[in-house]
Design a protein around this motif. Structure first.
Motif, PDB file in Angstrom:
ATOM      1  N   LEU A  15     -37.167 -14.439  46.327  1.00 45.95           N
ATOM      2  CA  LEU A  15     -35.965 -15.218  46.625  1.00 45.95           C
ATOM      3  C   LEU A  15     -35.827 -15.370  48.133  1.00 45.95           C
ATOM      4  O   LEU A  15     -35.916 -14.389  48.879  1.00 45.95           O
ATOM      5  CB  LEU A  15     -34.717 -14.502  46.091  1.00 45.95           C
ATOM      6  CG  LEU A  15     -34.621 -14.248  44.588  1.00 45.95           C
ATOM      7  CD1 LEU A  15     -33.358 -13.451  44.288  1.00 45.95           C
ATOM      8  CD2 LEU A  15     -34.629 -15.555  43.813  1.00 45.95           C
ATOM      9  N   THR A  16     -35.649 -16.582  48.570  1.00 47.93           N
ATOM     10  CA  THR A  16     -35.366 -16.824  49.987  1.00 47.93           C
ATOM     11  C   THR A  16     -33.853 -16.868  50.168  1.00 47.93           C
ATOM     12  O   THR A  16     -33.162 -17.705  49.575  1.00 47.93           O
ATOM     13  CB  THR A  16     -35.983 -18.157  50.459  1.00 47.93           C
ATOM     14  OG1 THR A  16     -37.401 -18.089  50.273  1.00 47.93           O
ATOM     15  CG2 THR A  16     -35.663 -18.402  51.916  1.00 47.93           C
ATOM     16  N   VAL A  17     -33.347 -15.950  50.981  1.00 48.55           N
ATOM     17  CA  VAL A  17     -31.903 -15.842  51.209  1.00 48.55           C
ATOM     18  C   VAL A  17     -31.611 -16.375  52.610  1.00 48.55           C
ATOM     19  O   VAL A  17     -31.925 -15.720  53.615  1.00 48.55           O
ATOM     20  CB  VAL A  17     -31.421 -14.395  51.091  1.00 48.55           C
ATOM     21  CG1 VAL A  17     -29.898 -14.339  51.192  1.00 48.55           C
ATOM     22  CG2 VAL A  17     -31.897 -13.770  49.780  1.00 48.55           C
TER      23      VAL A  17
ATOM     24  N   ILE B  96     -27.526 -14.095  47.370  1.00 46.95           N
ATOM     25  CA  ILE B  96     -28.169 -14.511  46.111  1.00 46.95           C
ATOM     26  C   ILE B  96     -28.238 -13.314  45.182  1.00 46.95           C
ATOM     27  O   ILE B  96     -28.518 -12.188  45.613  1.00 46.95           O
ATOM     28  CB  ILE B  96     -29.575 -15.095  46.370  1.00 46.95           C
ATOM     29  CG1 ILE B  96     -29.467 -16.390  47.188  1.00 46.95           C
ATOM     30  CG2 ILE B  96     -30.299 -15.374  45.053  1.00 46.95           C
ATOM     31  CD1 ILE B  96     -30.808 -17.058  47.457  1.00 46.95           C
TER      32      ILE B  96
ATOM     33  N   TRP C 200     -35.075  -3.687  45.278  1.00 46.24           N
ATOM     34  CA  TRP C 200     -35.679  -4.894  45.854  1.00 46.24           C
ATOM     35  C   TRP C 200     -37.001  -4.538  46.533  1.00 46.24           C
ATOM     36  O   TRP C 200     -37.181  -3.411  47.032  1.00 46.24           O
ATOM     37  CB  TRP C 200     -34.764  -5.512  46.915  1.00 46.24           C
ATOM     38  CG  TRP C 200     -33.521  -6.148  46.386  1.00 46.24           C
ATOM     39  CD1 TRP C 200     -33.309  -7.471  46.152  1.00 46.24           C
ATOM     40  CD2 TRP C 200     -32.281  -5.505  46.086  1.00 46.24           C
ATOM     41  NE1 TRP C 200     -32.033  -7.692  45.698  1.00 46.24           N
ATOM     42  CE2 TRP C 200     -31.369  -6.486  45.643  1.00 46.24           C
ATOM     43  CE3 TRP C 200     -31.858  -4.177  46.124  1.00 46.24           C
ATOM     44  CZ2 TRP C 200     -30.077  -6.212  45.265  1.00 46.24           C
ATOM     45  CZ3 TRP C 200     -30.567  -3.889  45.729  1.00 46.24           C
ATOM     46  CH2 TRP C 200     -29.683  -4.891  45.308  1.00 46.24           C
TER      47      TRP C 200
ATOM     48  N   THR D  33     -35.273 -16.658  33.401  1.00 48.97           N
ATOM     49  CA  THR D  33     -35.890 -16.469  34.711  1.00 48.97           C
ATOM     50  C   THR D  33     -37.250 -15.794  34.555  1.00 48.97           C
ATOM     51  O   THR D  33     -37.405 -14.835  33.804  1.00 48.97           O
ATOM     52  CB  THR D  33     -34.988 -15.576  35.594  1.00 48.97           C
ATOM     53  OG1 THR D  33     -33.675 -16.140  35.642  1.00 48.97           O
ATOM     54  CG2 THR D  33     -35.548 -15.487  37.004  1.00 48.97           C
TER      55      THR D  33
ATOM     56  N   TYR E 139     -38.695  -9.882  39.694  1.00 52.50           N
ATOM     57  CA  TYR E 139     -38.384 -11.299  39.800  1.00 52.50           C
ATOM     58  C   TYR E 139     -39.245 -11.971  40.856  1.00 52.50           C
ATOM     59  O   TYR E 139     -39.809 -11.328  41.762  1.00 52.50           O
ATOM     60  CB  TYR E 139     -36.901 -11.478  40.147  1.00 52.50           C
ATOM     61  CG  TYR E 139     -35.957 -11.112  39.025  1.00 52.50           C
ATOM     62  CD1 TYR E 139     -35.557 -12.055  38.092  1.00 52.50           C
ATOM     63  CD2 TYR E 139     -35.459  -9.820  38.901  1.00 52.50           C
ATOM     64  CE1 TYR E 139     -34.686 -11.722  37.072  1.00 52.50           C
ATOM     65  CE2 TYR E 139     -34.594  -9.475  37.877  1.00 52.50           C
ATOM     66  CZ  TYR E 139     -34.207 -10.434  36.951  1.00 52.50           C
ATOM     67  OH  TYR E 139     -33.350 -10.102  35.928  1.00 52.50           O
ATOM     68  N   ASP E 140     -39.340 -13.305  40.740  1.00 53.34           N
ATOM     69  CA  ASP E 140     -40.044 -14.085  41.758  1.00 53.34           C
ATOM     70  C   ASP E 140     -39.325 -13.950  43.097  1.00 53.34           C
ATOM     71  O   ASP E 140     -38.116 -13.667  43.145  1.00 53.34           O
ATOM     72  CB  ASP E 140     -40.106 -15.558  41.347  1.00 53.34           C
ATOM     73  CG  ASP E 140     -41.064 -15.791  40.184  1.00 53.34           C
ATOM     74  OD1 ASP E 140     -41.908 -14.911  39.938  1.00 53.34           O
ATOM     75  OD2 ASP E 140     -40.963 -16.849  39.534  1.00 53.34           O
TER      76      ASP E 140
ATOM     77  N   ARG F 132     -29.280 -11.657  41.116  1.00 48.47           N
ATOM     78  CA  ARG F 132     -29.986 -11.667  39.837  1.00 48.47           C
ATOM     79  C   ARG F 132     -29.348 -10.579  38.967  1.00 48.47           C
ATOM     80  O   ARG F 132     -29.047  -9.489  39.444  1.00 48.47           O
ATOM     81  CB  ARG F 132     -31.479 -11.396  40.000  1.00 48.47           C
ATOM     82  CG  ARG F 132     -32.267 -12.555  40.588  1.00 48.47           C
ATOM     83  CD  ARG F 132     -32.370 -13.703  39.587  1.00 48.47           C
ATOM     84  NE  ARG F 132     -33.160 -14.813  40.118  1.00 48.47           N
ATOM     85  CZ  ARG F 132     -32.649 -15.857  40.757  1.00 48.47           C
ATOM     86  NH1 ARG F 132     -31.331 -15.910  40.991  1.00 48.47           N
ATOM     87  NH2 ARG F 132     -33.412 -16.831  41.171  1.00 48.47           N
TER      88      ARG F 132
ATOM     89  N   ARG G 151     -37.586  -9.588  46.635  1.00 45.43           N
ATOM     90  CA  ARG G 151     -37.860  -9.690  45.197  1.00 45.43           C
ATOM     91  C   ARG G 151     -37.042  -8.608  44.473  1.00 45.43           C
ATOM     92  O   ARG G 151     -37.374  -7.423  44.554  1.00 45.43           O
ATOM     93  CB  ARG G 151     -39.350  -9.491  44.893  1.00 45.43           C
ATOM     94  CG  ARG G 151     -40.251 -10.527  45.511  1.00 45.43           C
ATOM     95  CD  ARG G 151     -41.677 -10.368  44.982  1.00 45.43           C
ATOM     96  NE  ARG G 151     -41.773 -10.769  43.581  1.00 45.43           N
ATOM     97  CZ  ARG G 151     -42.902 -10.695  42.859  1.00 45.43           C
ATOM     98  NH1 ARG G 151     -44.004 -10.189  43.411  1.00 45.43           N
ATOM     99  NH2 ARG G 151     -42.922 -11.099  41.607  1.00 45.43           N
TER     100      ARG G 151
END
Length: 592
Positions: free
Chosen positions: A302-304, A310, A139, A279, A299-300, A312, A207
């Motif tokens: 992500l707001t967790v 969340i 990440w 995605t 990846y774009d 992917r 991300r």
């Protein structure tokens, strides 16, 4: 005098073709030198390997020092207790818990060489080794502690096998827990579900990413017909246009279009990342310096939210480019995955040839015999065309007197002469190009079989009979060194084996059966060409030579049959030959 000059020029051009072909084959398909035992090449600990050698067709390390260093590094790295074993039907290896790297993979069903004790092909090696090639999941984040390359993960489960997933987890002690759930199928596909759970009391932004890193030192040769290097499906098709030099020069290349998968390919092997569904990801190739490259799928953001998790999921394909298997994966929704094999322009021909060869192999259990049966099927399919060719030749022979009369009548008016000859063809129903059709149809079939033999993992290390142990490699027997009795290896342009000799003889016989050319220089060229092609074709795959030899033998049988159906062609060919011999004797007598 003109004929002698033209013949001399033809001989010189043939010589240039012969030696130029050898230089080209050595440049595009260099062969590794005989391996040196690891003990003799190892040197002192800490020694660096020599500069990487020129890539070979199959890829892999070829420098003895680099091979020895790789073995030494693997022995050290793979002893680490912080590893989880991978034990699947097609893949074996381990996962490094430091950095959550999948960096140790071998292919159970594929050997390094044709020798049965050569060991399995190694696809992935840990970072820092001479053959480094690995995948990593992680990440990116701002204002949040994320795992990095030095993070030590905790594993649950193992070994990783079909139906036996492995869960890696890491707690940053700041309210976030990161997990990677790994699973594997019966073939070469590993799935990584990356989840971040947040109980920090505030939302965070991260991300997820997945990468494949590798050195180009182990890359297979990339040519204009067979791509090796960065690859991926971007927009609406597979991109074969980017190579390692492009990435090294640019530093970073971001292909246009949505990425459906991205990675690196060799002729036989593929390591590719397949992002989750449709995605959107930022996909690019990067040069990390020192001949090391990386394919990224990021990846774009992500707001967790607090109290949520969340995920992917990214798939990693790491294995052999089996056309049927890639097609099965494509059927599951991986766009254009079968086209990871560089079929090229003649894919519409190559794919049916590949399918038919496999069907024949399943029937006879020998790819050499399957190639012979394929040749028979092609000749049977083309037999009606050959009949029309001979009928056209017979018609052309029949109108020769009329053509000579037109040529004599309009010898000073070439446009009118051509016009009258075309009118004669039309009135007599003769097509002068009909004889070229079988040759034109053979060209894509021949090239298609060449690509199948070069690309298909099914052909790799498949034996035929006697001394032919690998149909995708050149004939290993060399006449010049008495089939290995003399202690030297001939240069490739002199490495003539029994298959090449059979090819030259069979082609010479087919040329002899054809009506002799009217032009003396052309006739001489036809006499020389079989032996030139014998040298040119010697470095090609043994399976290709078996195809051509079989094709020549079938052509001989077919022509003998068709001559029996059109005796006027045989009689005319004999008469033409006798006329030319008498003319040559008269010219020689006149000169003396």
């Amino acid at each position: 005098m003109d004929n002698q000059r033209n013949l001399l020029l033809a001989v010189v051009l043939c010589g240039l073709l012969l030696f130029g072909w050898d230089a080209g084959m050595n440049y595009f398909y260099p062969q590794p030198k005989e391996p040196v035992p690891a003990e003799a090449a190892a040197g002192a600990p800490g020694d660096s390997p020599a500069a990487p050698a020129k890539p070979t067709r199959e890829g892999g390390l070829t420098d003895p020092a680099a091979i020895a260093l790789e073995e030494r590094d693997l022995e050290t790295a793979l002893k680490s207790p912080e590893r989880v074993r991978i034990d699947a039907p097609e893949l074996a290896g381990s996962i490094d818990l430091v950095g959550a790297r999948i960096d140790d993979l071998t292919l159970r069903d594929h050997r390094q060489t044709v020798e049965r004790d050569s060991g399995p092909v190694r696809l992935f090696s840990p970072a820092g080794t001479p053959a480094q090639h690995f995948a990593q999941f992680g990440w990116l984040g701002e204002g949040v502690a994320v795992p990095d390359a030095k993070t030590v993960w905790t594993a649950e489960g193992g070994p990783l096998a079909p139906g036996k997933p492995v869960k890696l987890s890491w707690n940053n002690r700041s309210g976030q827990v990161f997990t990677i759930d790994l699973s594997i199928d019966d073939d070469y596909m590993i799935s990584a579900k990356q989840t971040v759970g947040n109980i920090s009391g505030r939302p965070i932004v991260v991300r997820p990413f997945a990468t494949v890193s590798r050195t180009s030192a182990t890359a297979s040769t990339s040519t204009y017909t067979i791509h090796s290097g960065p690859i991926g499906y971007f927009g609406d098709g597979v991109d074969f246009g980017t190579d390692y030099d492009d990435v090294a020069e640019a530093g970073k290349i971001s292909p246009d279009g949505a990425a459906r998968w991205i990675g690196f390919t060799d002729i036989y092997w593929l390591s590719a990342l397949i992002p989750q569904g449709t995605t959107e990801v930022d996909a690019d190739f990067r040069s990390l310096g020192g001949g090391v490259f990386r394919a990224d799928a990021i990846y774009d953001p992500l707001t967790v939210p607090n109290g949520r998790a969340i995920s992917r999921t990214t798939q990693l394909f790491a294995g052999a480019k089996d056309a049927d298997l890639l097609g099965d994966y494509e059927d599951t929704g991986i766009a254009g995955f079968q086209n990871a094999i560089d079929w090229g322009w003649f894919g519409v021909i190559e794919k049916p040839i590949h399918w038919l060869l496999n069907q024949l192999y399943n029937l006879v259990h020998n790819f050499g015999v399957a190639i012979i049966l394929l040749t028979v099927i092609v000749r049977v399919f083309m037999f009606p065309i050959a009949q029309k060719q001979f009928a056209s030749m017979a018609a052309m022979r029949a109108i020769q007197p009329k053509m000579k009369a037109i040529q004599e009548r309009y010898k000073d008016d070439k446009p009118r002469q051509q016009q009258e000859i075309m009118a004669l063809y039309k009135s007599e129903g003769v097509n002068p190009l009909a004889g070229c059709l079988p040759i034109l149809l053979q060209i894509p079939i021949f090239f298609g079989l060449y690509k199948v033999l070069m690309l298909s993992i099914d052909m790799r290390h498949k034996p035929f009979a006697l001394w032919i142990h690998d149909l995708s490699a050149p004939d290993p027997a060399h006449i010049l060194n008495l089939f290995g009795l003399l202690p030297f290896t001939p240069p490739s342009f002199l490495a003539i084996g029994p298959l090449a000799v059979l090819l030259g003889i069979s082609m010479w016989a087919t040329f002899r059966l054809n009506p002799p050319a009217a032009d003396p220089v052309q006739a001489q060229m036809f006499k020389i060409m079989p032996w030139i092609l014998m040298f040119v074709m010697a470095p090609f795959a043994a399976g290709l030579l078996i195809y051509w030899i079989t094709n020549n033998l079938l052509t001989l049988a077919q022509q003998s049959y068709l001559y029996s159906k059109h005796p006027q062609l045989r009689a005319q060919a004999i008469k033409d030959k006798e006329d030319r011999e008498r003319e040559a004797k008269r010219e020689a007598k006149a000169k003396s």
